[in-house]
Design an enzyme around this catalytic site. Sequence first.
Site: not given
Length: 477
Positions: A120-121, A151, A153, A157, A292
């Site tokens: 993905r990156k 998620q 965002w 994106e 987290d």
Amino acid sequence: MITAGIPAAPSPLVGTPAQHRCRDRLSRRVLALLGADGLVRAPVESRVLESSLLLVLVEDLLPAHPARDRLVRHLKHTLDTAPPDALQVAVARSVLDGSPGAAAAAEAELDRFGHFTAGRKRLMFRTLLAELGAVPHPAVRWESYAAPGEQSWLLVEMTALKALAAHGRGRPERVGDGEWALLAAVVREERIWEGNFLARLLALLALRHHPARRAAAARGTEHTLRHLRADGGLPFITGMDVFATALAGLALTAAGHAGHPALAGAARALAELQHRDGGFGFTRGVLQSDTDDTAYCLELLRATDPVRYAGQVRRAEDYLLAQRNEDGGFPTFARGVASERAMTAAAVNALAPAARCRDAVADALHHLTDPARLALPPESSWSRNTTNAAFRTVLALRAAEPGAADGTGHGTADGVAVLRGRMLDHLLAGQGPDGGYGHDADGPSDPISTAYAAIALAHLPPGSPGRPPPCAGRSTT
């Protein structure tokens, strides 16, 4: 940034008087960070990527705006004095001078990137570089830009990147009305949606290509410029107030300040920010929960006042239990996404004290000690340093020791010993000549990576082979 150990498992090392004085000075400093509202204000520094994308928007939509020169100066100064990774450098160079040379270095960096999000990156940066004219648009299936179950965002994106690719490849019909509406909703308000500047910028970049939404993109860009930092740049997110507050509270608890009134205020503030799903986000105003922050907040609420916050503790436990994947591990944001070592260890630390979570903890230990994973080095995860995963893994194994020893770990006792040894070997081998640790073995030492490593090393069992003396290496106060 503040790091903390687990209060229920104090370090077996006995500190020197000088170390105690240093700890007490740090404690006073951290206590002073807690504001009247109970939270630590934790703004984030400017980043080259977001600053570069904002410059693109300004030059296209608001070319006469005085912020343009501030952004240019910030980027040039940063590239000259403290250049970041090759990916961000490539984006900045493409924006500043149209230089195609940095793109080759970016491609090499993308090929080296090893994480479950690597694909993905790669797609994100190649699409961005193509938008900037540095490389051709990647010839991928349109489904590659989908992000189901991810998620909030990330969905925005990837939708924005799809819109950029559709424009660049001459296929605007590939973007539906619902997708344009999603992007428009993200930038409609002056408030930064989900505290995420990157998602906002990508949405604005896409919207400027839609004739009927270009004016809205200009307004959204002008609103975004109001968030420039003093150095003329823009950060990735608005801040990490919840994350920093939870860690500050845990650090102070571990340092013997559990009864301090400021901690009561911090716990009260965090409890009020708990989401409906029982989880917590990284800062105020963010509605996306994650493993987290939930783990850290849960630990602090339990350590501060387990009776008063019994309801919040149980709801946070329920959130974590709902996150658990079929393999026993835990992802960061959404069940079904790949499990991560650091997040699985975080869940163990948070759930181990709860008897009702015993099976989940045992399954998580089984995941961590699976032979196929034992050979893997600690992941860098979002924190960019391997010592984060290492320290959380070491503490998780310590927190779950009774379960591993009495058989509730589903036969993982030997694996626990092996995994602890692997983590500690990694830490002992990774210490730099100055006594510190960096993001990786070849990087310069930094305080955060070193603090994570010090916590893990402090939890070596007494008498372990190769155990370093307290605070081995250089220390500064």
